[in-house]
Motif scaffolding. Structure first.
Motif, PDB file in Angstrom:
ATOM      1  N   CYS A 125       0.832  -1.213   0.000  1.00  0.00           N
ATOM      2  CA  CYS A 125       0.000   0.000   0.000  1.00  0.00           C
ATOM      3  C   CYS A 125       0.864   1.260   0.000  1.00  0.00           C
ATOM      4  CB  CYS A 125      -0.910   0.016   1.231  1.00  0.00           C
ATOM      5  SG  CYS A 125      -2.172  -1.259   1.233  1.00  0.00           S
ATOM      6  N   GLN A 126       1.995   1.184   0.689  1.00  0.00           N
ATOM      7  CA  GLN A 126       2.861   2.349   0.834  1.00  0.00           C
ATOM      8  C   GLN A 126       3.656   2.624  -0.435  1.00  0.00           C
ATOM      9  OE1 GLN A 126       5.555   1.805   4.081  1.00  0.00           O
ATOM     10  NE2 GLN A 126       5.585   3.972   4.648  1.00  0.00           N
ATOM     11  N   SER A 199      -8.038  -4.111  -1.050  1.00  0.00           N
ATOM     12  CA  SER A 199      -9.349  -4.400  -1.649  1.00  0.00           C
ATOM     13  C   SER A 199      -9.310  -5.691  -2.449  1.00  0.00           C
ATOM     14  CB  SER A 199      -9.784  -3.236  -2.550  1.00  0.00           C
ATOM     15  OG  SER A 199      -9.913  -2.038  -1.821  1.00  0.00           O
ATOM     16  N   HIS A 200      -8.206  -5.908  -3.173  1.00  0.00           N
ATOM     17  CA  HIS A 200      -8.072  -7.139  -3.944  1.00  0.00           C
ATOM     18  C   HIS A 200      -8.019  -8.358  -3.030  1.00  0.00           C
ATOM     19  CE1 HIS A 200      -7.317  -4.427  -7.239  1.00  0.00           C
ATOM     20  NE2 HIS A 200      -7.084  -5.414  -8.083  1.00  0.00           N
ATOM     21  N   VAL A 201      -7.303  -8.227  -1.915  1.00  0.00           N
ATOM     22  CA  VAL A 201      -7.241  -9.343  -0.955  1.00  0.00           C
ATOM     23  C   VAL A 201      -8.634  -9.652  -0.418  1.00  0.00           C
ATOM     24  CG1 VAL A 201      -6.393 -10.060   1.309  1.00  0.00           C
ATOM     25  CG2 VAL A 201      -4.848  -8.927  -0.300  1.00  0.00           C
ATOM     26  N   LEU A 202      -9.367  -8.600  -0.028  1.00  0.00           N
ATOM     27  CA  LEU A 202     -10.718  -8.797   0.495  1.00  0.00           C
ATOM     28  C   LEU A 202     -11.618  -9.459  -0.546  1.00  0.00           C
ATOM     29  CD1 LEU A 202     -12.951  -8.340   2.618  1.00  0.00           C
ATOM     30  CD2 LEU A 202     -13.256  -6.047   1.662  1.00  0.00           C
ATOM     31  N   GLY A 203     -11.552  -8.978  -1.792  1.00  0.00           N
ATOM     32  CA  GLY A 203     -12.400  -9.545  -2.839  1.00  0.00           C
ATOM     33  C   GLY A 203     -12.093 -11.000  -3.111  1.00  0.00           C
ATOM     34  N   LYS A 204     -10.794 -11.345  -3.182  1.00  0.00           N
ATOM     35  CA  LYS A 204     -10.436 -12.728  -3.500  1.00  0.00           C
ATOM     36  C   LYS A 204     -10.784 -13.671  -2.360  1.00  0.00           C
ATOM     37  CE  LYS A 204      -6.806 -15.251  -5.914  1.00  0.00           C
ATOM     38  NZ  LYS A 204      -7.590 -15.357  -7.153  1.00  0.00           N
ATOM     39  N   VAL A 205     -10.630 -13.201  -1.117  1.00  0.00           N
ATOM     40  CA  VAL A 205     -11.033 -14.030   0.024  1.00  0.00           C
ATOM     41  C   VAL A 205     -12.537 -14.300  -0.032  1.00  0.00           C
ATOM     42  CG1 VAL A 205     -11.301 -14.074   2.524  1.00  0.00           C
ATOM     43  CG2 VAL A 205      -9.143 -13.328   1.524  1.00  0.00           C
ATOM     44  N   LEU A 239     -12.379   1.118   0.307  1.00  0.00           N
ATOM     45  CA  LEU A 239     -12.013  -0.295   0.404  1.00  0.00           C
ATOM     46  C   LEU A 239     -12.926  -1.151  -0.463  1.00  0.00           C
ATOM     47  CD1 LEU A 239     -10.452  -2.657   1.837  1.00  0.00           C
ATOM     48  CD2 LEU A 239     -12.259  -2.586   3.584  1.00  0.00           C
ATOM     49  N   VAL A 240     -14.227  -0.871  -0.427  1.00  0.00           N
ATOM     50  CA  VAL A 240     -15.186  -1.672  -1.201  1.00  0.00           C
ATOM     51  C   VAL A 240     -15.221  -1.228  -2.658  1.00  0.00           C
ATOM     52  CG1 VAL A 240     -17.559  -2.498  -1.285  1.00  0.00           C
ATOM     53  CG2 VAL A 240     -16.524  -1.948   0.912  1.00  0.00           C
ATOM     54  N   GLU A 241     -15.089   0.064  -2.906  1.00  0.00           N
ATOM     55  CA  GLU A 241     -15.143   0.569  -4.281  1.00  0.00           C
ATOM     56  C   GLU A 241     -13.999   0.042  -5.131  1.00  0.00           C
ATOM     57  OE1 GLU A 241     -15.187   4.796  -4.010  1.00  0.00           O
ATOM     58  OE2 GLU A 241     -17.084   4.865  -2.907  1.00  0.00           O
ATOM     59  N   CYS A 242     -12.841  -0.229  -4.527  1.00  0.00           N
ATOM     60  CA  CYS A 242     -11.666  -0.694  -5.282  1.00  0.00           C
ATOM     61  C   CYS A 242     -11.662  -2.197  -5.513  1.00  0.00           C
ATOM     62  CB  CYS A 242     -10.387  -0.280  -4.549  1.00  0.00           C
ATOM     63  SG  CYS A 242     -10.065   1.489  -4.607  1.00  0.00           S
ATOM     64  N   ASP A 245     -14.611  -5.787 -10.291  1.00  0.00           N
ATOM     65  CA  ASP A 245     -15.996  -6.164 -10.572  1.00  0.00           C
ATOM     66  C   ASP A 245     -16.230  -7.662 -10.478  1.00  0.00           C
ATOM     67  OD1 ASP A 245     -16.770  -3.583 -10.893  1.00  0.00           O
ATOM     68  OD2 ASP A 245     -16.899  -3.622 -13.085  1.00  0.00           O
ATOM     69  N   ARG A 246     -15.221  -8.459 -10.840  1.00  0.00           N
ATOM     70  CA  ARG A 246     -15.434  -9.913 -10.840  1.00  0.00           C
ATOM     71  C   ARG A 246     -15.609 -10.470  -9.424  1.00  0.00           C
ATOM     72  NH1 ARG A 246     -10.045  -8.872 -11.844  1.00  0.00           N
ATOM     73  NH2 ARG A 246      -8.451 -10.025 -10.671  1.00  0.00           N
ATOM     74  N   TRP A 247     -15.231  -9.684  -8.417  1.00  0.00           N
ATOM     75  CA  TRP A 247     -15.370 -10.130  -7.027  1.00  0.00           C
ATOM     76  C   TRP A 247     -16.374  -9.288  -6.246  1.00  0.00           C
ATOM     77  CZ3 TRP A 247      -9.344  -9.741  -6.685  1.00  0.00           C
ATOM     78  CH2 TRP A 247      -8.786 -10.803  -7.397  1.00  0.00           C
ATOM     79  N   MET A 248     -16.937  -8.283  -6.898  1.00  0.00           N
ATOM     80  CA  MET A 248     -17.799  -7.330  -6.194  1.00  0.00           C
ATOM     81  C   MET A 248     -19.030  -7.999  -5.577  1.00  0.00           C
ATOM     82  SD  MET A 248     -18.259  -4.233  -5.211  1.00  0.00           S
ATOM     83  CE  MET A 248     -17.174  -3.195  -6.184  1.00  0.00           C
ATOM     84  N   GLU A 249     -19.644  -8.935  -6.302  1.00  0.00           N
ATOM     85  CA  GLU A 249     -20.859  -9.572  -5.794  1.00  0.00           C
ATOM     86  C   GLU A 249     -20.613 -10.281  -4.464  1.00  0.00           C
ATOM     87  OE1 GLU A 249     -24.053 -13.084  -7.023  1.00  0.00           O
ATOM     88  OE2 GLU A 249     -22.697 -12.262  -8.524  1.00  0.00           O
ATOM     89  N   ALA A 250     -19.507 -11.026  -4.375  1.00  0.00           N
ATOM     90  CA  ALA A 250     -19.218 -11.765  -3.146  1.00  0.00           C
ATOM     91  C   ALA A 250     -18.991 -10.818  -1.972  1.00  0.00           C
ATOM     92  CB  ALA A 250     -17.993 -12.647  -3.354  1.00  0.00           C
ATOM     93  N   VAL A 251     -18.323  -9.685  -2.216  1.00  0.00           N
ATOM     94  CA  VAL A 251     -18.052  -8.728  -1.142  1.00  0.00           C
ATOM     95  C   VAL A 251     -19.337  -8.056  -0.687  1.00  0.00           C
ATOM     96  CG1 VAL A 251     -16.857  -6.598  -0.542  1.00  0.00           C
ATOM     97  CG2 VAL A 251     -15.682  -8.347  -1.893  1.00  0.00           C
ATOM     98  N   VAL A 252     -20.129  -7.566  -1.640  1.00  0.00           N
ATOM     99  CA  VAL A 252     -21.377  -6.874  -1.286  1.00  0.00           C
ATOM    100  C   VAL A 252     -22.307  -7.811  -0.534  1.00  0.00           C
ATOM    101  CG1 VAL A 252     -23.452  -5.809  -2.237  1.00  0.00           C
ATOM    102  CG2 VAL A 252     -21.221  -5.191  -3.157  1.00  0.00           C
TER     103      VAL A 252
END
Length: 796
Positions: A125-126, A199-205, A239-242, A245-252
């Motif tokens: 991130c840094q 965000s990518h880590v959260l989406g893939k998890v 965090l959620v906006e980033c 799209d391919r993982w957005m459904e699972a996160v939401v």
């Protein structure tokens, strides 16, 4: 640190160049690397060149012999250096022959417990540019998310508990919180950093199905941190906006399912539904219109989230737009016919919750559209053959009416006002507070799958409190003597104007018919005709049941002529649908009574519940469904309500064909006022279920094989019918046929038809939207397989 950089580079080169050195020399070399790293200002201060050298050093260290890796020193090189290459090299080393997997697992465990995962995330991130190309970041992402699976595969399931998914992902969630805290501190200090990798880590998890574990840690902390801190709110939204799209459904979905309320969801997601097209589709379309397995709490969260913010209410994804799309589906006759009852219940529930959030100005703007949808929807629901669907239509129509007619008369259905042990008799149209509306919607719609009364009528409520009752305290009951002859009964029912005598005749008729069979046979058809057309003249209690019991008594007393008359009238002109269904009920009840042998000079009367095929209990996920099916197949029985066939001869044996064949012959001939294959599909459903029961009761009769062949052709002609009630009846017909017709006759006379039926049943199991249809089709397939095996093992 600029002066220390050459020292670090030299130490790294020397340590990497001599991997074979042993003992004290190896310890000195590794100690020099650690000292130079500390002098350079830590891993974060390294240049891209130094990072590459450090990665090469770690790889050479992993491949070095044991003597070149002093215990307690080489592990610290992995734990104190750059976290990203350290993690990658450790995972690669799990398959290295020089290192025992257990040694590597211990270092990995320390890596996680010492917070190196949060250091890794914070480093990316840094300085996202220094993390390498997108391909390298994708590889790093895969290693982070799939670490439990990778370790478990390499250790063959003997991994330490920290690598269990239920332990690892909460730990990863804690690391994400630590990184978000550092991001918050940086923003407050005027420094910028990227949140994209987190965000990518959260989406893939989440797409891997681990929402519960990671959000169980993230969501409670984010709830607290976003209560009164605008920077934390912005971090959470970003965090959620980033999330790609391919993982957005699972996160939401993860947030929607676990948020304790719409207000929390609004704080965490912000206006995501306005900014992100994928999230908008998931929230306003997929969850509401394409899926139907979510709980009421999810619907409340989702629709409450749409209603809480003015920007969301004014956008294309507004609550009003969502309600109109829900009503469009609810009022579609095609959707009512083809979608499963569970989905229609789900949509109805969503409509009620939407209505609770509408403001008066919004209702005024769409009053006419709501009224139109209500009228179209209630019509196609009341046309359904399923009681629970008709009841859903009445509930939603009443709720819409209560919303759009706040100052005038509202829509009421008498069926909903009748008390029932399985249904609340008051407060079914919530009209005070949103909480009461949503709670009542849940209670009503959970109970709406229970059987409801079918004779519902539309009316407007009124009050009769001003009517003064007569004083009847001194009235005396006048007893009227009932007729004692059958012909007197005919005269009383057709020509008498004495209402008291008419009532006494209705009450006594069944008993009189059973006591005088010879006299009844002389006028049986005439009496059956009178009863079929008999209308209620007084408010006699239980009139419908009294008439039906008398009809059954006449039919069982003189089966052949009365059955011929009733079956011929079923397809005649100028009969109401109610009369046609009365004929079917009487035929079934009489067949049930005739199939019971007489015992001790007494006949089992027909006042019990109507027989009906009962589907397999449970759901598709039931673990013991196969055992239940196998037991029923083994015993070669099917559960009927209050109906078990006794062994031995029965009176239905000689008359079964007179009940069955006339009903099956003319179903495809539309009349002026009657069309079974058209709009009168409810009567068709009753006919199909009636034929199934008659087939079942015909076991051991002479005509059973001919009945089975005719029934199989009947089912084949209707197998693609769109009405759910009809399809369930057709599958019940197959069940009855397989039970009643001897297996030898099935395979001799109907081999080709059975093969075609087997193929159709396979399609039903795979494609039918209704769970009961799929279960019954599977039951029939297993039964057919069981019969085949039984014949193969039978002695010749």
């Amino acid at each position: 640190s600029a002066m220390a950089a050459p020292e670090l580079e030299r130490a790294l080169r020397e340590a990497a160049a001599g991997p074979e050195r042993a003992g004290e020399a190896a310890a000195v070399a590794l100690g020099a690397v650690r000292a130079a790293l500390a002098a350079a200002g830590g891993a974060a201060a390294l240049s891209e060149r130094e990072r590459a050298l450090f990665g090469a050093f770690l790889r050479s260290l992993a491949r070095a012999p044991r003597a070149a890796r002093p215990e307690g020193v080489w592990q610290r090189c992995f734990l104190e250096g750059l976290p990203a290459p350290a993690l990658c090299v450790l995972l690669e080393a799990l398959g290295c022959p020089r290192l025992h997997p257990k040694e590597v697992a211990e270092v990995l465990e320390q890596f996680l417990q010492e917070g190196r995962m949060s250091a890794l995330l914070w480093e990316v991130c840094q300085q996202p540019a220094q993390a390498g190309s997108p391909e390298l970041q994708e590889a790093l992402l895969n290693r982070i998310v799939c670490l439990p699976d990778y370790v478990s595969n390499k250790l063959e399931g003997k991994n330490p508990p920290v690598f269990f998914p239920q332990n690892y992902f909460p730990l990863l969630g804690g690391a994400i919180i630590q990184v978000l805290q550092k991001i918050s501190d940086s923003l407050r200090g005027g420094l910028d950093c990227s949140i994209s990798f987190v965000s990518h880590v959260l989406g893939k998890v989440c797409i891997h199905g681990r929402q519960k574990e990671i959000l169980g840690i993230l969501l409670p902390r984010l709830m607290d941190l976003t209560k009164s801190d605008c920077i934390w709110q912005r971090i959470c939204w970003r965090l959620v906006e980033c999330v790609p799209d391919r993982w957005m459904e699972a996160v939401v979905l993860g947030f929607v399912q676990r948020a304790p309320g719409a207000d929390v969801l609004s704080r965490v997601l912000g206006n995501l539904v306005v900014k992100n097209k994928k999230a908008q589709f998931v929230v306003t379309q997929k969850v509401l219109l394409l899926q139907y397995g979510h709980t009421t709490a999810v619907l409340q969260n989702l629709l409450g989230y749409l209603a809480l913010d003015s920007l969301r209410r004014a956008s294309l994804s507004s609550l009003l737009q969502v309600l109109q799309e829900l009503l469009e589906t609810w009022s579609s006759s095609s959707a009512v016919k083809h979608s499963p009852p569970e989905q229609q219940q789900y949509i109805s529930k969503a409509i009620l919750i939407c209505l609770s959030h509408l403001k008066k100005t919004e209702i005024e703007s769409c009053r006419q559209e709501l009224l139109t949808s209500m009228m179209e929807g209630v019509k196609c629901h009341l046309d359904s053959s399923l009681p629970q669907i008709r009841r859903l239509g009445m509930i939603v129509a009443e709720s819409i009416s209560a919303k759009i007619n706040t100052d005038g008369p509202v829509l009421k259905y008498s069926a909903l006002l009748l008390p029932s042990p399985n249904f609340p008799s008051q407060d079914f149209v919530p009209c005070v507070s949103r909480a009461r509306w949503e709670t009542t919607a849940e209670v009503i719609l959970c109970h709406s799958v229970q059987a409801a009364r079918t004779n519902s009528c539309l009316h407007f409520t009124y009050s009769d409190d001003d009517l003064i009752p007569y004083d009847m305290s001194e009235d005396k009951e006048v007893k009227i003597k009932a007729p004692v002859y059958i012909r007197d009964c005919i005269e009383a029912l057709t020509g008498s104007e004495d209402m008291d005598k008419w009532e006494a005749t209705i009450k006594a008729l069944e008993s009189l018919v059973r006591k005088n069979p010879e006299a009844t046979r002389e006028v049986s058809v005439e009496l059956a005709k009178i009863l079929l057309h008999l209308e209620e003249k007084t408010c006699i209690e239980g009139f419908v049941e009294l008439r039906q019991r008398a009809q059954v008594a006449v039919l069982t007393t003189d089966p052949i002529p009365v059955a011929k008359y009733l079956t011929s009238q079923f397809y005649s002109l100028n009969y109401s649908l109610r009369q046609r269904m009365d004929i079917l009920d009487v035929l079934v009840l009489a067949a049930q009574e005739l199939s019971y042998p007489k015992s001790h000079g007494k006949t089992k009367h027909s006042g019990g519940p109507k027989p009906c095929i009962q589907l397999l209990p449970g759901s598709d996920s039931s673990k013991d469904w196969r055992r239940i099916v196998d037991e029923r197949i083994k015993s070669k029985t099917r559960r009927f309500s209050q109906m078990e066939l006794a062994s031995g001869a029965n009176e239905f044996n000689s008359v079964a064909g007179h009940f069955f064949f006339p009903l099956i012959q003319h179903f495809d001939r539309p009349l002026t006022t009657f069309d079974l294959l058209g709009e009168d599909h409810f009567v068709l459903g009753r006919l199909v279920h009636t034929l199934a029961v008659l087939m079942y009761l015909a076991v051991n009769t002479v005509a059973v094989a001919a009945m089975g062949k005719a029934l199989l052709e009947f089912v084949w002609a209707l197998r693609f019918h769109t009405d759910l009630y009809v399809r369930q009846g057709l599958l019940s017909c197959i069940s009855s046929l397989l039970i009643s017709v001897p297996a030898e006759r099935l395979l001799e006379d109907m081999t080709e038809e059975l093969l075609e039926t087997q193929s159709w049943l396979g399609d039903v199991v795979e494609k039918d939207p209704d769970g009961d249809c799929r279960r019954l089709a599977l039951q029939n397939l297993l039964f057919m397989e069981n019969l085949k095996k039984k014949l193969q093992t039978a002695p010749s």
